[in-house]
Design a protein around this motif. Structure first.
Motif, short mmCIF file in Angstrom:
data_model
loop_
_atom_site.label_atom_id
_atom_site.label_comp_id
_atom_site.label_asym_id
_atom_site.label_seq_id
_atom_site.Cartn_x
_atom_site.Cartn_y
_atom_site.Cartn_z
N GLN A 19 0.82 -1.21 0.00
CA GLN A 19 0.00 0.00 0.00
C GLN A 19 0.85 1.26 0.00
OE1 GLN A 19 -3.31 0.36 2.67
NE2 GLN A 19 -3.84 -1.82 2.57
N LYS A 20 1.92 1.24 0.77
CA LYS A 20 2.77 2.42 0.83
C LYS A 20 3.53 2.61 -0.48
CE LYS A 20 6.28 4.73 3.61
NZ LYS A 20 7.15 4.66 4.81
N ARG A 56 -11.46 -0.57 -1.76
CA ARG A 56 -10.92 -0.30 -0.43
C ARG A 56 -9.85 0.77 -0.51
NH1 ARG A 56 -6.99 -2.82 2.90
NH2 ARG A 56 -6.54 -4.30 1.20
N SER A 57 -9.93 1.75 0.39
CA SER A 57 -8.96 2.84 0.43
C SER A 57 -7.65 2.38 1.04
CB SER A 57 -9.50 4.02 1.24
OG SER A 57 -10.64 4.56 0.63
N SER A 58 -6.60 3.06 0.63
CA SER A 58 -5.28 2.77 1.17
C SER A 58 -5.13 3.40 2.55
CB SER A 58 -4.20 3.32 0.23
OG SER A 58 -2.94 3.23 0.83
N GLU A 59 -4.45 2.70 3.40
CA GLU A 59 -4.14 3.26 4.71
C GLU A 59 -3.13 4.40 4.58
OE1 GLU A 59 -2.73 0.08 7.09
OE2 GLU A 59 -4.62 -1.05 7.05
N TYR A 60 -2.46 4.41 3.45
CA TYR A 60 -1.45 5.46 3.21
C TYR A 60 -2.13 6.79 2.94
CZ TYR A 60 2.59 7.73 1.02
OH TYR A 60 3.60 8.59 0.70
N ASN A 61 -3.20 6.77 2.15
CA ASN A 61 -4.00 7.96 1.85
C ASN A 61 -5.35 7.48 1.35
OD1 ASN A 61 -5.14 10.17 0.02
ND2 ASN A 61 -3.42 11.24 0.98
N SER A 62 -6.38 8.03 1.92
CA SER A 62 -7.72 7.51 1.62
C SER A 62 -8.14 7.78 0.18
CB SER A 62 -8.74 8.11 2.58
OG SER A 62 -8.85 9.52 2.36
N ALA A 70 -6.09 0.71 -2.07
CA ALA A 70 -5.22 -0.22 -1.34
C ALA A 70 -4.56 -1.22 -2.28
CB ALA A 70 -6.03 -0.97 -0.28
N LYS A 93 -11.27 12.97 4.64
CA LYS A 93 -10.96 11.58 4.36
C LYS A 93 -12.00 11.04 3.40
CE LYS A 93 -10.10 7.09 6.51
NZ LYS A 93 -10.02 6.33 7.78
#
Length: 888
Positions: A635-636, A660-666, A670, A859
């Motif tokens: 993801q990063k 699904r959104s990335s935890e890095y940036n919504s 992902a 977000k």
């Protein structure tokens, strides 16, 4: 005079001495005193008839021109003689001489020939000597008359009669009677022939004749003759004329004649280093490098301080392809020029280029070539793994490099383009594209050995066969990701992954090995190969300009033996079917941040063994740079890639996804698989429809409002990332109410209706559970629908894109200017473009659902699919909120 006085005293004492009278007659005949000579001869005969008396009488009569009586006198001598054969032959010989002397040369010679044939006797040598003397006299007369070829014939005839017996008794008699001097007859004849040949312009034959003469004498005579003025002068004259003729022949490229003339000159004077130089040049022009080198060596021995022997040595060695020694000779020549005591010669040094200068130019060309070259390559001939310095050192030892240095000796021959071409050809390399299988040979396995010496077990054999295939195709170097990267060195790994696309792009050939495609497969096998599904192989067939596919047994795929499978319609169509990438893009792909959404779609289904490679394998395709950090997770890595793409291009289509959104940036997904779905595109507006919409808008919207909106949007900055947050220029719609509509058909999704002032009610499908609200029950946090601003909605950009597509030109960089632009391009009517923009904004479009966080940032709420919105009221749209929103 003394002889005459002595004989006169004898006669005074012995008045009847007939021999004294006959001898005095001969002496006086020698002095051309014909009358007194005739008187003495008659007195001798009167006293006593004798052979010598009649001979003297005959000579005196000849002197007075009375040849008939002279011949009669000899006949009388026969009668008074003793009748011996020798006497008869002597009188016949004398008669022949008398005939010769009275301008009947050929008859006189013929008489002697008949005399020899009639009855060969002891005086045959005398007869040949006399005959040779006659020919010599004829030759001399011909030279005086400038009839040199005839002179040569006479003198050659004289020489053919030799050798001559100078001790024959008859020689003295002939000399006494006729005054002929037989001393040095042999030398006189040879010298005459040499002069006649020289005068006839037959210098080469003159020199050959001279050497023939010198070969017939002993060493003592030769040493004596070498000091003779005539010989010294004749050699000098022949040498000069031969050199002149050689120079002329060399000038008109008659090299064989030039060599002959120079050889003739050197045969006469082997100390002439200048002529050795010339002959070396002529022999080199004929390709006789060994002979040319010998002449150059002779020149150096004769004149060590002269640069020209070294110049010819260089030329001969270069022609013989002994370039190393040729360079040494060239360096020696330049040193001689620099140290010459002669100013003019020293100035000649300026015309030449030193090997050091050429080597420096070669190094510059290598450095320029190596800017985008792989760090390590396998030498396909030896199988050795070489870094850049080792490759350069290897090149410096090749004939390619040495030939360049040796050939570029002057400013006229110094050719930067040729240097660049030779360097390019030598260092061109092949790249291997394949699928990793089992224990591939790593850097540590091949670093100190040859790949050909490794144990031949698969997949080592794959590397070995790749090198052989590249070598057989004429390439010195090959690259494989298995062993040419030091994966333990983070700096090198970083550089390699960010440069790999360029390495494939700059390669002369990329070899694709399909280990799971059987030999003689039918079309379609390539599409089924696992190679077509891998992440890294996407760039490995997009980047190269020249590519070849090989089946499992290393035979060309589909038995296509052409030089470039990108030119195969069948193979490219099959690859298009397998990847979904248009054949046109497969053949002429251009990296960069244009067509972002499409490129992400190409990569969405591809597989990588290492999760971070889902991003790292795409940096070349988008022409961006990423810091490689294995362990940061997918993801990063993907987030940083998308950040770089959006920031560089200003293209917001990368934000058009559902999932699904990335935890890095919504705002980012992902997983890259979300891009497999087609992007949401607003309906296409035909020209006629656009004209109708613009007309309607003109009647309902003020021009000033339209222009204001146009310029506000035109002045928006591009999207940018900082500290993992996206600052996004948006058209903002506040949600005033959110109603739940029950469970959607899919188990994890809910359906809601959102109400805004500017949009028609919007159906929202999302996997996140939302809290419904109304104006009477406002939400705890602000919720927005935002449309990311896309500069392509400005009319000029669309039209410019249409022009590019029509011209079929490669798309240029899509970078967005950081500063605001002023007016639309002058070729477009500003007001018309403003109304077109409003018409486009009325159409349905994808929007982001955002909720404000605790820190004031927004977000994205992940949705299963795009939120589709449509403008309700154009007038409200014109005064809506346009701002940059920071999204976490």
């Amino acid at each position: 005079m003394k002889a005459e006085n002595a004989l006169s005293k004898v006669i005074e004492v012995h008045v009847n001495d007939h021999n004294a009278f006959s001898n005095r007659a001969l002496v006086r005949a020698h002095r051309f005193q014909w009358d007194v000579a005739l008187a003495d001869a008659q007195m001798s005969i009167n006293i006593r008839p004798s052979v010598i008396g009649y001979v003297a009488l005959s000579i005196a009569l000849c002197g007075q021109g009375d040849v008939g009586d002279a011949m009669h006198s000899l006949d009388l001598g026969f009668i008074d003689g003793n009748g011996s054969v020798d006497t008869i032959r002597l009188f016949l010989l004398l008669k022949a001489i008398i005939v010769f002397n009275n301008v009947q040369g050929n008859e006189g010679i013929a008489r002697i020939t008949d005399l020899i044939k009639a009855r060969p006797g002891n005086d045959a040598s005398l007869c040949r000597s006399v005959q040779a003397y006659m020919y010599a006299q004829l030759g001399k007369a011909a030279i005086n008359e400038q009839e040199y070829d005839r002179a040569v014939q006479h003198l050659a005839s004289a020489i053919s009669l030799g050798p001559f017996d100078m001790d024959s008794p008859g020689m003295g008699t002939i000399s006494l009677v006729f005054g002929w001097n037989f001393d040095n007859l042999w030398l006189y004849i040879h010298e005459g022939k040499c002069e006649a040949l020289y005068a006839a312009g037959r210098t080469k034959e003159a020199v050959e004749s001279l050497h023939a003469m010198m070969d017939q004498v002993d060493e003592g005579t030769k040493a004596m003759m070498n000091t003779k003025d005539w010989l010294v002068d004749f050699k000098h004259r022949c040498t000069q004329i031969s050199k002149t003729l050689g120079d002329e022949a060399l000038r008109v490229h008659n090299y064989s004649e030039a060599v002959d003339q120079y050889s003739a000159a050197l045969a006469l004077d082997p100390s002439r280093d200048d002529i050795f130089v010339k002959r070396s040049e002529a022999r080199a022009a004929m390709g006789k490098w060994k002979d040319a080198l010998e002449d150059a060596e002779h020149t150096i021995k004769l004149n060590y301080s002269s640069p020209w022997g070294y110049e010819r040595k260089h030329a001969a060695l270069h022609g013989a392809q002994d370039y190393g020694n040729a360079i040494e000779a060239l360096s020696a020549m330049l040193l001689k020029l620099e140290n010459s005591p002669d100013l003019v010669t020293r100035k000649l040094r300026q015309q030449y280029v030193s090997p050091v200068d050429v080597d420096r130019a070669i190094q510059i060309a290598i450095n320029q070539s190596f800017q985008n070259f792989p760090l390590r390559l396998v030498e396909t001939t030896t199988g050795r793994l070489c870094d850049r310095d080792e490759r350069i050192n290897t090149f410096k030892t090749t004939t390619y490099c040495k030939e360049l240095i040796s050939s570029m000796t002057t400013d006229a021959t110094f050719d930067h383009e040729r240097i660049a071409e030779v360097v390019k050809n030598y260092f061109q390399y092949t790249m291997l594209s394949h699928r990793w299988e089992g224990k591939e040979p790593l850097l540590c396995d091949v670093q100190n050995t040859s790949v050909y010496d490794l144990e031949s077990l698969y997949p080592v054999t794959k590397l070995q066969q790749f090198c052989r295939t590249a070598r057989d195709a004429g390439y010195n170097w090959g690259w494989s990701d298995t062993c040419c990267i030091d994966k333990t060195n983070s700096v090198e790994l970083q550089q390699s992954l960010n440069s790999m696309f360029d390495w494939y792009r700059d390669s002369s050939l990329t070899i694709v090995y399909l280990s799971d495609v059987p030999p003689s497969s039918k079309p379609g096998a390539l599409a089924k190969s696992a190679w077509s599904t891998r992440g890294w192989t996407l760039q490995e067939f997009l980047a190269p300009n020249n590519i070849l596919f090989f089946a499992k047994d290393w035979t060309p795929y589909l038995n296509d033996c052409s030089s470039n499978h990108k030119e195969s319609t069948v193979i490219m169509q099959e690859l298009e079917d397998a990847t979904g990438i248009a054949a046109q893009a497969l053949i002429g792909f251009h990296p960069g941040t244009t067509e972002v959404r499409q490129k992400l779609q190409w990569a969405s289904t591809r597989i990588t063994t290492v999760q971070e490679d889902v991003a790292y394998s795409l940096v070349g395709i988008f022409d961006v740079t990423l810091i490689v950090n294995y362990g940061e997770k997918k993801q990063k890595a993907l987030g940083r890639l998308l950040e770089a793409i959006v920031s560089r291009s200003g293209d917001v289509t990368a934000l058009d996804w559902a999932g699904r959104s990335s935890e890095y940036n919504s705002c980012l997904p992902a997983d890259i698989t979300v891009y497999e779905a087609a992007a949401c595109a607003p309906p296409f507006i035909r020209r006629e429809e656009m004209g109708k919409l613009v007309s309607e808008l003109r009647s309902s919207v003020t021009p000033q409002l339209a222009l204001t909106l146009y310029h506000r949007l035109d002045n928006q900055p591009p999207p940018r990332f900082a500290n993992h947050r996206l600052t996004l220029p948006c058209i903002v719609f506040s949600i005033t109410a959110l109603d739940a509509n029950g469970t959607h058909g899919r188990s994890r999704s809910n359906v809601y209706y959102a109400t805004t002032d500017e949009l028609k009610d919007v159906e929202i499908t999302t996997s996140d559970r939302l809290s419904p609200f109304s104006p009477s029950r406002p939400p705890r946090w602000e919720m927005l629908l935002v449309r990311p601003w896309n500069r392509n909605l400005l009319g000029a950009a669309d039209i410019a894109s249409d022009v590019r597509n029509a011209a079929a030109a490669p798309p240029p960089s899509n970078a967005i200017p950081l500063g605001p632009s002023s007016q639309p391009p002058p070729e477009f009517d500003a007001l018309t473009e403003a109304f077109k923009l409003v018409a486009r904004l009325k159409q349905r479009f994808a929007a982001l659902l955002l909720v404000r966080g605790h820190g004031g940032e927004y977000k994205r709420i992940a949705s299963d699919y795009d939120i589709i919105a449509q403008v309700r009221d154009v007038n409200k749209l014109l005064v809506m909120d346009i701002r940059s929103i920071e999204i976490l």
